[in-house]
Write a protein that holds these residues in place. Sequence first.
Motif, PDB file in Angstrom:
ATOM      1  N   ARG A 102     -82.674  25.848 -50.902  1.00  4.89           N
ATOM      2  CA  ARG A 102     -82.941  26.436 -52.138  1.00  4.89           C
ATOM      3  C   ARG A 102     -81.892  25.855 -53.375  1.00  4.89           C
ATOM      4  NH1 ARG A 102     -82.550  31.808 -51.596  1.00  4.89           N
ATOM      5  NH2 ARG A 102     -80.136  31.941 -52.418  1.00  4.89           N
ATOM      6  N   ARG A 103     -80.546  25.984 -52.824  1.00  2.00           N
ATOM      7  CA  ARG A 103     -79.659  25.490 -53.744  1.00  2.00           C
ATOM      8  C   ARG A 103     -79.559  24.092 -53.884  1.00  2.00           C
ATOM      9  NH1 ARG A 103     -74.524  29.487 -51.651  1.00  2.00           N
ATOM     10  NH2 ARG A 103     -75.610  31.323 -52.658  1.00  2.00           N
ATOM     11  N   THR A 104     -79.936  23.135 -52.832  1.00  2.00           N
ATOM     12  CA  THR A 104     -79.938  21.899 -52.956  1.00  2.00           C
ATOM     13  C   THR A 104     -81.174  21.402 -54.164  1.00  2.00           C
ATOM     14  OG1 THR A 104     -79.259  21.521 -50.726  1.00  2.00           O
ATOM     15  CG2 THR A 104     -80.719  19.768 -51.675  1.00  2.00           C
ATOM     16  N   VAL A 105     -82.295  22.445 -54.045  1.00  2.00           N
ATOM     17  CA  VAL A 105     -83.425  21.984 -54.904  1.00  2.00           C
ATOM     18  C   VAL A 105     -83.062  22.527 -56.424  1.00  2.00           C
ATOM     19  CG1 VAL A 105     -85.563  22.996 -55.651  1.00  2.00           C
ATOM     20  CG2 VAL A 105     -85.276  22.546 -53.456  1.00  2.00           C
ATOM     21  N   ALA A 106     -82.022  23.320 -56.536  1.00  2.00           N
ATOM     22  CA  ALA A 106     -81.338  23.823 -57.920  1.00  2.00           C
ATOM     23  C   ALA A 106     -80.538  22.664 -58.185  1.00  2.00           C
ATOM     24  CB  ALA A 106     -80.977  24.974 -57.774  1.00  2.00           C
ATOM     25  N   ARG A 107     -79.722  22.032 -57.377  1.00  2.00           N
ATOM     26  CA  ARG A 107     -79.055  20.962 -57.855  1.00  2.00           C
ATOM     27  C   ARG A 107     -79.562  19.742 -58.064  1.00  2.00           C
ATOM     28  NH1 ARG A 107     -75.912  22.456 -52.951  1.00  2.00           N
ATOM     29  NH2 ARG A 107     -74.083  23.604 -53.543  1.00  2.00           N
ATOM     30  N   LEU A 108     -80.491  19.370 -57.392  1.00  2.00           N
ATOM     31  CA  LEU A 108     -81.433  18.393 -57.966  1.00  2.00           C
ATOM     32  C   LEU A 108     -82.077  18.322 -59.189  1.00  2.00           C
ATOM     33  CD1 LEU A 108     -83.106  17.470 -54.439  1.00  2.00           C
ATOM     34  CD2 LEU A 108     -81.489  16.071 -55.550  1.00  2.00           C
ATOM     35  N   ALA A 109     -82.857  19.451 -59.432  1.00  2.00           N
ATOM     36  CA  ALA A 109     -83.572  19.888 -60.710  1.00  2.00           C
ATOM     37  C   ALA A 109     -82.619  19.848 -61.682  1.00  2.00           C
ATOM     38  CB  ALA A 109     -84.010  21.272 -60.392  1.00  2.00           C
ATOM     39  N   THR A 110     -81.186  20.358 -61.439  1.00  2.00           N
ATOM     40  CA  THR A 110     -80.123  20.465 -62.749  1.00  2.00           C
ATOM     41  C   THR A 110     -80.001  19.085 -63.117  1.00  2.00           C
ATOM     42  OG1 THR A 110     -79.646  22.687 -62.012  1.00  2.00           O
ATOM     43  CG2 THR A 110     -77.953  21.327 -63.486  1.00  2.00           C
ATOM     44  N   GLU A 111     -79.726  18.119 -62.124  1.00  2.00           N
ATOM     45  CA  GLU A 111     -79.110  16.874 -62.445  1.00  2.00           C
ATOM     46  C   GLU A 111     -80.362  16.124 -63.219  1.00  2.00           C
ATOM     47  OE1 GLU A 111     -76.869  13.743 -62.560  1.00  2.00           O
ATOM     48  OE2 GLU A 111     -76.314  15.881 -62.003  1.00  2.00           O
ATOM     49  N   LEU A 112     -81.560  16.398 -62.606  1.00  2.00           N
ATOM     50  CA  LEU A 112     -82.651  15.671 -63.139  1.00  2.00           C
ATOM     51  C   LEU A 112     -83.102  16.038 -64.618  1.00  2.00           C
ATOM     52  CD1 LEU A 112     -85.266  13.819 -62.574  1.00  2.00           C
ATOM     53  CD2 LEU A 112     -86.515  15.677 -61.865  1.00  2.00           C
ATOM     54  N   THR A 113     -82.864  17.353 -64.931  1.00  2.00           N
ATOM     55  CA  THR A 113     -82.981  17.758 -66.382  1.00  2.00           C
ATOM     56  C   THR A 113     -81.861  17.283 -67.084  1.00  2.00           C
ATOM     57  OG1 THR A 113     -84.106  19.872 -65.513  1.00  2.00           O
ATOM     58  CG2 THR A 113     -83.040  19.895 -67.788  1.00  2.00           C
ATOM     59  N   LYS A 114     -80.666  17.269 -66.628  1.00  2.00           N
ATOM     60  CA  LYS A 114     -79.608  16.838 -67.455  1.00  2.00           C
ATOM     61  C   LYS A 114     -79.721  15.337 -67.653  1.00  2.00           C
ATOM     62  CE  LYS A 114     -75.146  15.912 -65.818  1.00  2.00           C
ATOM     63  NZ  LYS A 114     -73.957  15.701 -65.096  1.00  2.00           N
ATOM     64  N   ARG A 115     -80.267  14.433 -66.739  1.00  2.00           N
ATOM     65  CA  ARG A 115     -80.429  13.043 -67.210  1.00  2.00           C
ATOM     66  C   ARG A 115     -81.650  12.932 -68.199  1.00  2.00           C
ATOM     67  NH1 ARG A 115     -79.502   9.679 -61.772  1.00  2.00           N
ATOM     68  NH2 ARG A 115     -77.630  10.646 -61.033  1.00  2.00           N
ATOM     69  N   GLU A 116     -82.548  13.708 -68.153  1.00  2.00           N
ATOM     70  CA  GLU A 116     -83.837  13.456 -68.742  1.00  2.00           C
ATOM     71  C   GLU A 116     -83.391  13.938 -70.311  1.00  2.00           C
ATOM     72  OE1 GLU A 116     -86.934  15.770 -67.172  1.00  2.00           O
ATOM     73  OE2 GLU A 116     -87.495  13.849 -65.748  1.00  2.00           O
ATOM     74  N   LEU A 117     -82.369  14.641 -70.472  1.00  2.00           N
ATOM     75  CA  LEU A 117     -82.077  15.342 -71.889  1.00  2.00           C
ATOM     76  C   LEU A 117     -81.189  14.189 -72.445  1.00  2.00           C
ATOM     77  CD1 LEU A 117     -81.550  19.037 -71.495  1.00  2.00           C
ATOM     78  CD2 LEU A 117     -83.477  17.854 -72.705  1.00  2.00           C
ATOM     79  N   GLN A 118     -80.584  13.320 -71.723  1.00  2.00           N
ATOM     80  CA  GLN A 118     -79.644  12.206 -72.225  1.00  2.00           C
ATOM     81  C   GLN A 118     -80.288  11.055 -73.190  1.00  2.00           C
ATOM     82  OE1 GLN A 118     -77.256  10.997 -68.963  1.00  2.00           O
ATOM     83  NE2 GLN A 118     -75.550  12.713 -69.318  1.00  2.00           N
TER      84      GLN A 118
END
Length: 63
Positions: free
Chosen positions: A47-63
Amino acid sequence: MKQSEIKELSIEELKERLAEHKKQHADLKVAHSVTPLENPLQIRKTRRTVARLATELTKRELQ
């Protein structure tokens, strides 16, 4: 999966890993509901790995 490893992945790899880990998390939850897992902390880890991956993906898409 560590945060340093996640930062090295490309956006496509992030999406693939996210899908894999979401499926693994769902499978673990179903397996645990049927019969208790030997190590239920696996659910928390995925669950925490999913959260880390989703957070990084969102961060990159917002850049």
